[in-house]
Design a protein around this motif. Structure first.
Motif, PDB file in Angstrom:
ATOM      1  N   LYS A   1       2.517   1.881  -3.408  1.00 55.78           N
ATOM      2  CA  LYS A   1       1.542   2.362  -4.388  1.00 55.78           C
ATOM      3  C   LYS A   1       1.164   3.815  -4.124  1.00 55.78           C
ATOM      4  O   LYS A   1       1.170   4.653  -5.039  1.00 55.78           O
ATOM      5  CB  LYS A   1       0.292   1.477  -4.345  1.00 55.78           C
ATOM      6  CG  LYS A   1      -0.785   1.884  -5.332  1.00 55.78           C
ATOM      7  CD  LYS A   1      -1.990   0.948  -5.253  1.00 55.78           C
ATOM      8  CE  LYS A   1      -3.077   1.354  -6.233  1.00 55.78           C
ATOM      9  NZ  LYS A   1      -4.261   0.442  -6.140  1.00 55.78           N
ATOM     10  N   GLU A   2       0.851   4.133  -2.861  1.00 55.37           N
ATOM     11  CA  GLU A   2       0.367   5.468  -2.533  1.00 55.37           C
ATOM     12  C   GLU A   2       1.461   6.533  -2.623  1.00 55.37           C
ATOM     13  O   GLU A   2       1.172   7.695  -2.876  1.00 55.37           O
ATOM     14  CB  GLU A   2      -0.220   5.464  -1.112  1.00 55.37           C
ATOM     15  CG  GLU A   2      -1.508   4.656  -0.981  1.00 55.37           C
ATOM     16  CD  GLU A   2      -2.008   4.622   0.456  1.00 55.37           C
ATOM     17  OE1 GLU A   2      -1.252   5.079   1.347  1.00 55.37           O
ATOM     18  OE2 GLU A   2      -3.133   4.146   0.684  1.00 55.37           O
TER      19      GLU A   2
ATOM     20  N   GLN B   1       0.829  -1.203   0.000  1.00 51.31           N
ATOM     21  CA  GLN B   1       0.000   0.000   0.000  1.00 51.31           C
ATOM     22  C   GLN B   1       0.865   1.256   0.000  1.00 51.31           C
ATOM     23  O   GLN B   1       0.595   2.217  -0.734  1.00 51.31           O
ATOM     24  CB  GLN B   1      -0.915  -0.021   1.226  1.00 51.31           C
ATOM     25  CG  GLN B   1      -1.821   1.199   1.348  1.00 51.31           C
ATOM     26  CD  GLN B   1      -2.613   1.177   2.651  1.00 51.31           C
ATOM     27  OE1 GLN B   1      -2.347   0.389   3.556  1.00 51.31           O
ATOM     28  NE2 GLN B   1      -3.590   2.059   2.760  1.00 51.31           N
TER      29      GLN B   1
ATOM     30  N   ALA C   1       4.215   6.476  -4.651  1.00 53.76           N
ATOM     31  CA  ALA C   1       5.045   6.299  -5.845  1.00 53.76           C
ATOM     32  C   ALA C   1       5.631   7.622  -6.327  1.00 53.76           C
ATOM     33  O   ALA C   1       6.819   7.703  -6.681  1.00 53.76           O
ATOM     34  CB  ALA C   1       4.226   5.635  -6.947  1.00 53.76           C
TER      35      ALA C   1
END
Length: 743
Positions: free
Chosen positions: A411-412, A408, A414
């Protein structure tokens, strides 16, 4: 207060780490002339075996008795060398929790026997005996069967004294129960099996004392008589009936087992009753029999057990009821399907004690605590989903949650990762990085190096940032120089810095680039100010920290109990009284270390004749720091809230409204007992894990000396965790720090 001035161009030259050998040389040169063998042992243990060796040496030193003040460093180093060798060689030893290895494998003595270097020879002999064994239990049995015949030592009251060392017993060819037990304990330890001397100072009928051996089979403590091999297995012996009548808690009539660290009692040595220096744990419950209830027998409670799934349907589960020492005292199976609703297994247990019920279904085991103060009889419906997890299941859950959290985060964040810039609210932390050496098995070490400047235009602080990325070179690791989010004098003091550093560390850990137990903090000038501030309040995130040429302002060192802290200062660096304040901090850390020898590791270096710039000599901090790794589960925690407050520190958590500047919480673990001391906090959350206490057994919590909890704490996982599986709790216990009347 600003403590900085721009570095000169020549000061930005690369300063290469000098390596662990140089650190060892410096440490030995600066060691006081009166330093004893224990000081030498700790330094040499770190040099030979790294952080693990240093922790082992410090553990022995912290808990040694006064009689061992003059034990030779050669004996200590031989003992450590072969203990580490066994841990690496034998499967059962490699799987041990570190706490069990330190307390019950590493020690070089059990009682007050003559101190000698028994381990090298015993290792060679014992490893041959256990060569074909695949389990610790099989190895214990093999040693008891073969060893005494090989060394030709057997029971004989003609021995010279009861507490003989191994060589003394071999020289005579005879020993009694204590001498034989010392031999078997040493043999087990030599091949990495935790073992301890157990015994009674007097039997229940006052006919005398006896000593035997307890050893760890990989899951629980077992017992056997030394040189009394029984082909039917462990937990057998002529003394079992008498041991079952021992009186728990009594220094004479209870069964006590030796412990290197304090464990609530002492081992009464009948040949020297006044000596209370041998720590011991009350092991009486391991021998108790669950006799049928009868006149004069112990009061019993009865529970009729059903296990229900999420639809309320009965489940067929295997039940095993264990006492607080892990000994299974009853087994049965719950009914399901066509069985009558009133057909339930009955479990009987003594009143006033805690037991753990293990419930197994389709290869998964869950747990619940059982306790009753009354000899009552009742039906207990257990819902499977409400039961606590087993240790294995809880550890697997922690790993899975950490992996999900890491995915998570990646992804958040990046865009932040790509930009090398992390943002929280209105503040952004940019950083530069350099990578040195090859990563370890859990990733690179991480070095966060804070620049000086402050109270100056952005371009001045930018130059300081550029200097900082070139200032130090660790032998291995990801070396990061962050750019302070502001240009104020207190660049690194402000509350947003804590969150941004936490975000930086968490992200690099989530990427798998960084070992969370090898994160280091350092800073020069205003960056040194930041180390003074951040290290105590974020101590649970770092393995070590070093301050160069800074000023602490209002910060205090109390929270550095588990964080090795270095201070490096020019002797002539008198602006803002920096040099004298550094000396004062050094003296204060020395006082704290003297009061608490297991904590407040520090290294203070004042370079006489040098000013604010130390000519790169402060680079010796890096190899010193690299010798430490973070312990996420220290047995003692001292938490002092700074003006920037936090709600969590190691395994302690408080509500936001109780996180007040200046408040202090002290917490310590001794066996299954947790002590909390605080005058300012009313409620606390303990984030527990089996690294800290055995969650299969009852835990006691005392607040300011008064009992506030006793019972089983169920493992349920930790949903609120960082991407740092090693620091995640598996059981949460919220306690009021006010004594209850029914504990």
């Amino acid at each position: 207060m600003s403590s900085s001035r721009p570095l000169q161009p020549s000061q930005s030259a690369v300063i290469r780490s000098l390596g662990s050998i140089v650190y060892l040389f410096v440490a030995l040169l600066t060691m006081p002339a009166a330093a004893d063998a224990w000081d030498e042992f700790v330094v040499e243990a770190a040099a030979r075996h790294g952080a693990e060796g240093e922790r082992a040496a410090r553990f022995l030193a912290e808990h040694r008795s006064a009689r061992d003040a003059s034990v030779s460093s050669e004996l200590l180093l031989d003992n450590l060398e072969y203990a580490m060798k066994a841990r690496a060689e034998f499967l059962w030893a490699g799987e041990l929790p570190e706490a069990l290895f330190l307390n019950d494998v590493l020690p070089y003595a059990s009682l007050d026997e003559t101190r000698e270097s028994w381990r090298p020879a015993m290792y060679e002999r014992a490893r041959g005996i256990v060569a074909d064994e695949t389990t610790a239990e099989g190895a214990i049995q093999a040693l008891n069967r073969e060893l005494f015949n090989e060394i030709n030592v057997h029971y004989n009251t003609g021995r010279k004294r009861p507490n003989q060392s191994v060589s003394e017993s071999i020289a005579q060819g005879r020993a009694t129960c204590t001498g034989l037990s010392i031999i078997l304990v040493n043999a087990c330890r030599a091949v990495g099996i935790p073992a301890r001397v157990a015994g009674v100072a007097n039997w229940h009928d006052e006919r005398g004392n006896h000593t035997w051996v307890e050893a760890w089979d990989g899951e629980r403590w077992r017992f056997t008589g030394a040189d009394e091999y029984n082909s039917n297995g462990l937990d057998r012996g002529w003394f079992v009936g008498d041991a079952s009548k021992a009186k728990a808690g009594d220094p004479i009539f209870a069964v006590w087992a030796t412990s290197w660290e304090p464990a609530g009692g002492h081992f009464t040595m009948v040949w020297n009753r006044a000596d209370r220096s041998v720590n011991a744990i009350d092991s009486t419950e391991l021998y108790e029999r669950e006799e049928a209830t009868g006149p004069g027998g112990p009061a019993r409670a009865t529970r009729l057990i059903r296990v229900l799934n999420d639809r309320g349907e009965r489940m067929a589960c295997n039940l095993a009821l264990a006492n607080r020492l892990g000994r299974v005292i009853a087994e049965d199976v719950t009914r399901a399907g066509r069985a009558d609703m009133n057909d339930m297994p009955e479990l009987l247990f003594r009143t006033g004690r805690w037991y753990t019920l293990h419930v197994e279904h389709e290869d998964e085991t869950r747990l619940v605590g059982l306790h009753s103060d009354d000899p009552d009889r009742a039906v207990l419906d257990l819902r499977w989903d409400d039961l606590g997890l087993s240790k294995q299941s809880a550890e697997a859950l922690v790993e899975r949650l950490a992996e999900e959290r890491a995915a998570q985060i990646i992804k958040e964040r990046a865009a932040e990762i790509e930009a090398k810039a992390f943002t929280i609210g209105d503040h952004t932390l940019r950083y530069k990085e350099r990578v040195f050496g090859e990563p370890g098995p859990n990733g690179h070490s991480l070095w966060i190096s804070m620049h000086g400047g402050g109270g100056a235009p952005p371009e001045v602080n930018d130059r300081q940032w550029e200097n900082q990325i070139r200032l130090y070179e660790p032998e291995e690791g990801i070396y990061i120089a962050p750019r302070a989010p502001t240009n104020t004098w207190n660049l690194w003091h402000q509350p947003h810095v804590d969150g941004l550093f936490d975000r930086l560390i968490e992200t690099l850990v989530a990427q798998g680039r960084v070992d969370p137990n090898r994160v280091y903090l350092l800073g020069y000038s205003a960056g040194g100010d930041g180390v003074y501030q951040l290290a105590p309040r974020l101590a649970d995130r770092f393995a070590a920290a070093s301050m160069m040429a800074g000023h602490p302002n209002e910060s205090k060192p109390l929270g550095l109990r588990n964080l090795p802290f270095g201070l490096f200062m020019g002797g002539n660096d008198s602006a803002y009284n920096r040099n004298e304040v550094a000396r004062q901090w050094g003296r204060r850390l020395a006082e704290l270390h003297e009061q608490d020898p297991g904590g407040y590791e520090h290294f203070v270096k004042v370079y006489e004749g040098l000013g604010h710039w130390m000519d790169g000599r402060d680079a010796e901090a890096l190899p010193w720091m690299a010798g430490f790794t973070r312990d996420p589960w220290p047995k003692t925690v001292v938490w002092r809230q700074d003006d920037v407050t936090h709600t969590r520190f190691y395994w302690i958590e408080v509500d936001r409204d109780e996180a007040k500047a200046g408040s202090v919480v002290r917490a310590s673990v001794n066996g299954q007992r947790i002590d909390i001391e605080s005058d300012t906090v009313e409620t606390i959350m303990l984030r527990l894990r089996d690294d800290l206490v055995n969650l299969d057994r009852p835990v006691s919590v005392f607040a300011n000396g008064a009992s506030v909890f006793r019972g089983i704490v169920l493992r349920n996982g930790d949903e609120d965790q960082r991407a740092d599986a090693e620091a995640a709790g598996v059981a949460m216990l919220r306690v009021d720090l006010t004594p209850s009347t029914d504990s």
